[in-house]
Design a protein around this motif. Structure first.
Motif, PDB file in Angstrom:
ATOM      1  N   ARG A   1       1.082  -1.461  -0.329  1.00  0.00           N
ATOM      2  CA  ARG A   1      -0.376  -0.249   0.225  1.00  0.00           C
ATOM      3  C   ARG A   1       0.764   0.969   0.303  1.00  0.00           C
ATOM      4  O   ARG A   1       0.579   2.600  -1.075  1.00  0.00           O
TER       5      ARG A   1
ATOM      6  N   PHE B   1      -6.607  10.213   2.833  1.00  0.00           N
ATOM      7  CA  PHE B   1      -6.107   9.649   1.717  1.00  0.00           C
ATOM      8  C   PHE B   1      -6.325  11.226   0.662  1.00  0.00           C
ATOM      9  O   PHE B   1      -6.338  10.448  -0.508  1.00  0.00           O
TER      10      PHE B   1
ATOM     11  N   PRO C   1     -11.961   2.134   4.912  1.00  0.00           N
ATOM     12  CA  PRO C   1     -12.001   2.021   6.499  1.00  0.00           C
ATOM     13  C   PRO C   1     -10.257   1.897   7.071  1.00  0.00           C
ATOM     14  O   PRO C   1      -9.151   1.433   6.125  1.00  0.00           O
TER      15      PRO C   1
ATOM     16  N   THR D   1      -4.449  -4.718  -2.826  1.00  0.00           N
ATOM     17  CA  THR D   1      -3.217  -5.234  -2.301  1.00  0.00           C
ATOM     18  C   THR D   1      -3.652  -6.627  -2.582  1.00  0.00           C
ATOM     19  O   THR D   1      -4.706  -6.996  -2.512  1.00  0.00           O
TER      20      THR D   1
ATOM     21  N   ARG E   1      -4.388 -10.681  -1.401  1.00  0.00           N
ATOM     22  CA  ARG E   1      -5.478 -11.587  -0.356  1.00  0.00           C
ATOM     23  C   ARG E   1      -4.127 -12.476   0.071  1.00  0.00           C
ATOM     24  O   ARG E   1      -3.836 -13.841  -1.052  1.00  0.00           O
TER      25      ARG E   1
HETATM   26  C1  LIG Z   1     -11.227  -2.710   9.467  1.00  0.00           C
HETATM   27  C2  LIG Z   1     -10.238  -2.037   8.533  1.00  0.00           C
HETATM   28  C3  LIG Z   1      -8.814  -1.018   9.831  1.00  0.00           C
HETATM   29  C4  LIG Z   1      -7.795  -0.603   8.495  1.00  0.00           C
HETATM   30  N1  LIG Z   1      -7.678   0.569   8.685  1.00  0.00           N
HETATM   31  C5  LIG Z   1      -6.901   1.058   8.053  1.00  0.00           C
HETATM   32  C6  LIG Z   1      -5.447   2.093   8.572  1.00  0.00           C
HETATM   33  O1  LIG Z   1      -5.755   2.906   9.754  1.00  0.00           O
HETATM   34  N2  LIG Z   1      -5.197   2.677   7.465  1.00  0.00           N
HETATM   35  C7  LIG Z   1      -4.683   1.331   6.255  1.00  0.00           C
HETATM   36  O2  LIG Z   1      -4.178   1.984   5.590  1.00  0.00           O
HETATM   37  N3  LIG Z   1      -5.527   0.789   5.720  1.00  0.00           N
HETATM   38  C8  LIG Z   1      -6.147   0.154   7.043  1.00  0.00           C
HETATM   39  N4  LIG Z   1      -7.151  -0.995   6.498  1.00  0.00           N
HETATM   40  C9  LIG Z   1      -6.656  -1.280   5.118  1.00  0.00           C
HETATM   41  C10 LIG Z   1      -7.849  -0.799   4.442  1.00  0.00           C
HETATM   42  O3  LIG Z   1      -8.854  -0.127   4.316  1.00  0.00           O
HETATM   43  C11 LIG Z   1      -7.460  -1.605   2.571  1.00  0.00           C
HETATM   44  O4  LIG Z   1      -8.984  -2.298   3.411  1.00  0.00           O
HETATM   45  C12 LIG Z   1      -6.538  -2.737   2.545  1.00  0.00           C
HETATM   46  O5  LIG Z   1      -5.107  -1.723   1.765  1.00  0.00           O
HETATM   47  C13 LIG Z   1      -7.825  -3.427   0.819  1.00  0.00           C
HETATM   48  O6  LIG Z   1      -7.646  -2.933  -0.143  1.00  0.00           O
HETATM   49  P1  LIG Z   1      -7.918  -2.915  -1.261  1.00  0.00           P
HETATM   50  O7  LIG Z   1      -9.603  -3.959  -0.991  1.00  0.00           O
HETATM   51  O8  LIG Z   1      -8.461  -1.570  -1.978  1.00  0.00           O
HETATM   52  O9  LIG Z   1      -6.812  -3.879  -1.687  1.00  0.00           O
HETATM   53  C14 LIG Z   1      -8.146  -1.232   7.445  1.00  0.00           C
HETATM   54  C15 LIG Z   1      -8.866  -2.371   6.831  1.00  0.00           C
HETATM   55  C16 LIG Z   1     -10.044  -2.424   8.057  1.00  0.00           C
HETATM   56  C17 LIG Z   1     -11.401  -3.887   7.363  1.00  0.00           C
END
Ligand SMILES: Cc1cc2nc3c(=O)[nH]c(=O)nc-3n(C[C@H](O)[C@H](O)[C@H](O)COP(=O)(O)O)c2cc1C
Length: 143
Positions: free
Chosen positions: A21, A46, A88, A129, A131
């Motif tokens: 990321r 962001f 999130p 990202t 999986r």
């Molecule tokens: C509950 C939750 C909290 C998250 N917190 C953060 C965060 O604080 N900072 C961040 O960069 N990504 C965070 N993530 C990850 C991103 O929101 C995102 O889900 C991840 O990068 C996958 O994105 P994509 O589906 O576009 O690949 C969090 C995901 C979840 C489910």
């Protein structure tokens, strides 16, 4: 935000996702200012113009935290149905006192996470990202 002793495979997956990321956001691993840059990007949502904050009543247990995750997934899918994207961010819990003061949440509520919401910026390369393989996370019985 995470257990003190985050073990394998969770720690490995977390590190890999964070590396992907933030490299995509042009923050190199060996950048001495990496933590500050990551915190700044997160705090700026962001670049999204809106952040939703999700709170749970302090008395709720693990089952209800699971419910909240399912609820938020539905919120994020409904946002997609409106053409919006979301992210999130559990990072907001690091600033929970400031967030609670700003939104007027009382002490009986615990901040779960924020969700940044906005329209996708045109022309920015898509990042998804990695999986974990389904064989690592799902057990099929009876096949
Ligand atoms: C509950 C939750 C909290 C998250 N917190 C953060 C965060 O604080 N900072 C961040 O960069 N990504 C965070 N993530 C990850 C991103 O929101 C995102 O889900 C991840 O990068 C996958 O994105 P994509 O589906 O576009 O690949 C969090 C995901 C979840 C489910």
């Amino acid at each position: 935000m995470y257990p003190d002793e985050l073990t394998s495979p969770y720690l490995d997956r977390f590190s890999a996702a964070a590396a992907q990321r933030y490299e995509a956001l042009r923050i190199e691993r060996d950048d001495p200012d990496r933590p500050q840059k990551i915190a700044a990007l997160n705090s700026e949502a962001f670049g999204a113009p809106v952040v939703l904050f999700c709170y749970l009543d302090r008395t709720m247990g693990p089952g209800q935290w699971g419910d909240a995750g399912m609820y938020l997934q539905t919120v994020m899918l409904l946002l997609r149905a409106e053409g919006l994207h979301s992210c999130p961010q559990v990072m907001w819990t690091m600033y929970r006192k400031t967030v609670s003061r700003t939104v007027g949440a009382d002490d009986e509520l615990v901040l779960f996470c924020g969700i940044s919401v906005g329209f996708e910026k045109e022309g920015v390369p898509r990042l998804r990202t990695g999986r974990a393989d389904m064989t690592e996370t799902v057990t099929f019985i009876g096949l």
